[in-house]
Design a protein around this motif. Sequence first.
Motif, mmCIF file in Angstrom:
data_model
loop_
_atom_site.group_PDB
_atom_site.id
_atom_site.type_symbol
_atom_site.label_atom_id
_atom_site.label_comp_id
_atom_site.label_asym_id
_atom_site.label_seq_id
_atom_site.Cartn_x
_atom_site.Cartn_y
_atom_site.Cartn_z
ATOM 1 N N ARG A 1 -4.750 0.179 6.939
ATOM 2 C CA ARG A 1 -6.004 -0.562 7.191
ATOM 3 C C ARG A 1 -6.110 -1.821 6.337
ATOM 4 N NH1 ARG A 1 -9.549 -3.576 7.480
ATOM 5 N NH2 ARG A 1 -11.744 -3.232 7.917
ATOM 6 N N PHE A 2 -5.740 -1.724 5.067
ATOM 7 C CA PHE A 2 -5.920 -2.845 4.152
ATOM 8 C C PHE A 2 -4.608 -3.503 3.720
ATOM 9 C CE2 PHE A 2 -9.732 -0.233 3.529
ATOM 10 C CZ PHE A 2 -10.700 -1.186 3.813
ATOM 11 N N ARG A 3 -3.467 -3.013 4.246
ATOM 12 C CA ARG A 3 -2.150 -3.554 3.905
ATOM 13 C C ARG A 3 -1.986 -3.650 2.385
ATOM 14 N NH1 ARG A 3 -0.002 -4.805 8.625
ATOM 15 N NH2 ARG A 3 -1.313 -5.557 10.281
ATOM 16 N N LEU B 1 1.683 11.247 -5.691
ATOM 17 C CA LEU B 1 1.189 10.642 -6.928
ATOM 18 C C LEU B 1 1.626 9.178 -7.028
ATOM 19 C CD1 LEU B 1 -0.285 11.273 -9.618
ATOM 20 C CD2 LEU B 1 1.958 11.817 -10.564
ATOM 21 N N CYS B 2 2.883 8.908 -6.734
ATOM 22 C CA CYS B 2 3.379 7.524 -6.759
ATOM 23 C C CYS B 2 2.673 6.666 -5.717
ATOM 24 C CB CYS B 2 4.890 7.505 -6.517
ATOM 25 S SG CYS B 2 5.863 8.243 -7.829
ATOM 26 N N TYR B 3 2.543 7.191 -4.514
ATOM 27 C CA TYR B 3 1.914 6.446 -3.427
ATOM 28 C C TYR B 3 0.435 6.186 -3.717
ATOM 29 C CZ TYR B 3 1.272 5.061 1.501
ATOM 30 O OH TYR B 3 1.016 4.381 2.652
ATOM 31 N N LEU B 4 -0.260 7.194 -4.191
ATOM 32 C CA LEU B 4 -1.669 7.051 -4.540
ATOM 33 C C LEU B 4 -1.861 5.977 -5.604
ATOM 34 C CD1 LEU B 4 -4.653 8.002 -4.518
ATOM 35 C CD2 LEU B 4 -3.985 9.685 -6.237
ATOM 36 N N THR B 5 -1.023 6.001 -6.628
ATOM 37 C CA THR B 5 -1.128 5.019 -7.701
ATOM 38 C C THR B 5 -0.957 3.608 -7.167
ATOM 39 O OG1 THR B 5 -0.278 6.623 -9.294
ATOM 40 C CG2 THR B 5 -0.157 4.299 -9.913
ATOM 41 N N MET B 6 0.020 3.403 -6.317
ATOM 42 C CA MET B 6 0.265 2.058 -5.807
ATOM 43 C C MET B 6 -0.794 1.617 -4.791
ATOM 44 S SD MET B 6 2.545 1.187 -7.778
ATOM 45 C CE MET B 6 2.554 -0.473 -7.159
ATOM 46 N N VAL B 7 -1.317 2.541 -4.009
ATOM 47 C CA VAL B 7 -2.409 2.197 -3.088
ATOM 48 C C VAL B 7 -3.658 1.820 -3.890
ATOM 49 C CG1 VAL B 7 -4.014 3.159 -1.382
ATOM 50 C CG2 VAL B 7 -1.559 3.427 -1.076
ATOM 51 N N LEU B 8 -3.946 2.566 -4.945
ATOM 52 C CA LEU B 8 -5.085 2.219 -5.798
ATOM 53 C C LEU B 8 -4.878 0.876 -6.475
ATOM 54 C CD1 LEU B 8 -5.963 5.651 -7.437
ATOM 55 C CD2 LEU B 8 -7.290 4.394 -5.735
ATOM 56 N N PHE B 9 -3.665 0.606 -6.932
ATOM 57 C CA PHE B 9 -3.362 -0.691 -7.527
ATOM 58 C C PHE B 9 -3.597 -1.812 -6.506
ATOM 59 C CE2 PHE B 9 -0.443 -4.178 -8.389
ATOM 60 C CZ PHE B 9 -0.781 -4.496 -9.691
ATOM 61 N N LEU C 1 -5.541 -1.691 -3.896
ATOM 62 C CA LEU C 1 -6.968 -1.759 -3.601
ATOM 63 C C LEU C 1 -7.720 -2.515 -4.692
ATOM 64 C CD1 LEU C 1 -9.016 -0.828 -1.486
ATOM 65 C CD2 LEU C 1 -9.315 1.260 -2.809
ATOM 66 N N VAL C 2 -7.418 -2.227 -5.936
ATOM 67 C CA VAL C 2 -8.053 -2.935 -7.048
ATOM 68 C C VAL C 2 -7.684 -4.415 -7.004
ATOM 69 C CG1 VAL C 2 -8.073 -3.179 -9.570
ATOM 70 C CG2 VAL C 2 -8.302 -0.919 -8.534
ATOM 71 N N SER C 3 -6.430 -4.721 -6.740
ATOM 72 C CA SER C 3 -6.003 -6.116 -6.629
ATOM 73 C C SER C 3 -6.735 -6.828 -5.505
ATOM 74 C CB SER C 3 -4.493 -6.198 -6.381
ATOM 75 O OG SER C 3 -3.790 -5.670 -7.455
ATOM 76 N N LEU C 4 -6.894 -6.149 -4.386
ATOM 77 C CA LEU C 4 -7.607 -6.727 -3.251
ATOM 78 C C LEU C 4 -9.055 -7.033 -3.615
ATOM 79 C CD1 LEU C 4 -7.464 -7.384 -0.154
ATOM 80 C CD2 LEU C 4 -8.310 -5.067 0.210
ATOM 81 N N VAL C 5 -9.718 -6.084 -4.256
ATOM 82 C CA VAL C 5 -11.120 -6.272 -4.649
ATOM 83 C C VAL C 5 -11.238 -7.402 -5.662
ATOM 84 C CG1 VAL C 5 -13.061 -5.200 -5.858
ATOM 85 C CG2 VAL C 5 -11.851 -3.938 -4.076
ATOM 86 N N LEU C 6 -10.374 -7.433 -6.654
ATOM 87 C CA LEU C 6 -10.441 -8.490 -7.671
ATOM 88 C C LEU C 6 -10.150 -9.861 -7.078
ATOM 89 C CD1 LEU C 6 -8.778 -6.774 -10.768
ATOM 90 C CD2 LEU C 6 -11.207 -7.175 -10.336
ATOM 91 N N ASN C 7 -9.213 -9.941 -6.145
ATOM 92 C CA ASN C 7 -8.915 -11.215 -5.497
ATOM 93 C C ASN C 7 -10.077 -11.690 -4.649
ATOM 94 O OD1 ASN C 7 -6.394 -11.523 -6.637
ATOM 95 N ND2 ASN C 7 -5.335 -10.543 -4.939
ATOM 96 N N ARG C 8 -10.733 -10.778 -3.958
ATOM 97 C CA ARG C 8 -11.900 -11.165 -3.160
ATOM 98 C C ARG C 8 -13.031 -11.638 -4.047
ATOM 99 N NH1 ARG C 8 -12.437 -6.755 1.715
ATOM 100 N NH2 ARG C 8 -10.582 -7.436 2.831
#
Length: 116
Positions: free
Chosen positions: A22-24, A86-94, A96-103
């Motif tokens: 959804r959010f790439r 665990l690896c996938y979750l960590t990178m998806v959260l990273f 997501l946080v990057s996306l929010v901070l960039n916006r």
Amino acid sequence: MGFLYLFLLLASIGCMVLLDHRFRLFFFADARRAAWVTAIGLVFFLLWDLGGIALDIFYRGETPIMLGIVLAPHLPVEEVFFLGFLCYLTMVLFGLVSLVLNRDGKRSTSRHEAEQ
């Protein structure tokens, strides 16, 4: 009922895939890089687990919700899926946080330009 834990892990991974799509955020942003990062993380944590098992730090607990298949002593097959999750979750959260901070950064720049 021995498949329940693996089923829940796979369902959780599926949810991460939907969020990623959804959010790439990770695999859908750069599949080659994501595959490398995930593989390196998975190998690191598997070696970590094997080291802990060799030092008698980690043990496999008996539970009826696991398959009972082990890849090595005290290393159930579900552990590989858990570490992948665990690896996938960590990178998806990273991502997501990057996306929010960039916006937020783009919004603050627009507000700053509007004020001038």
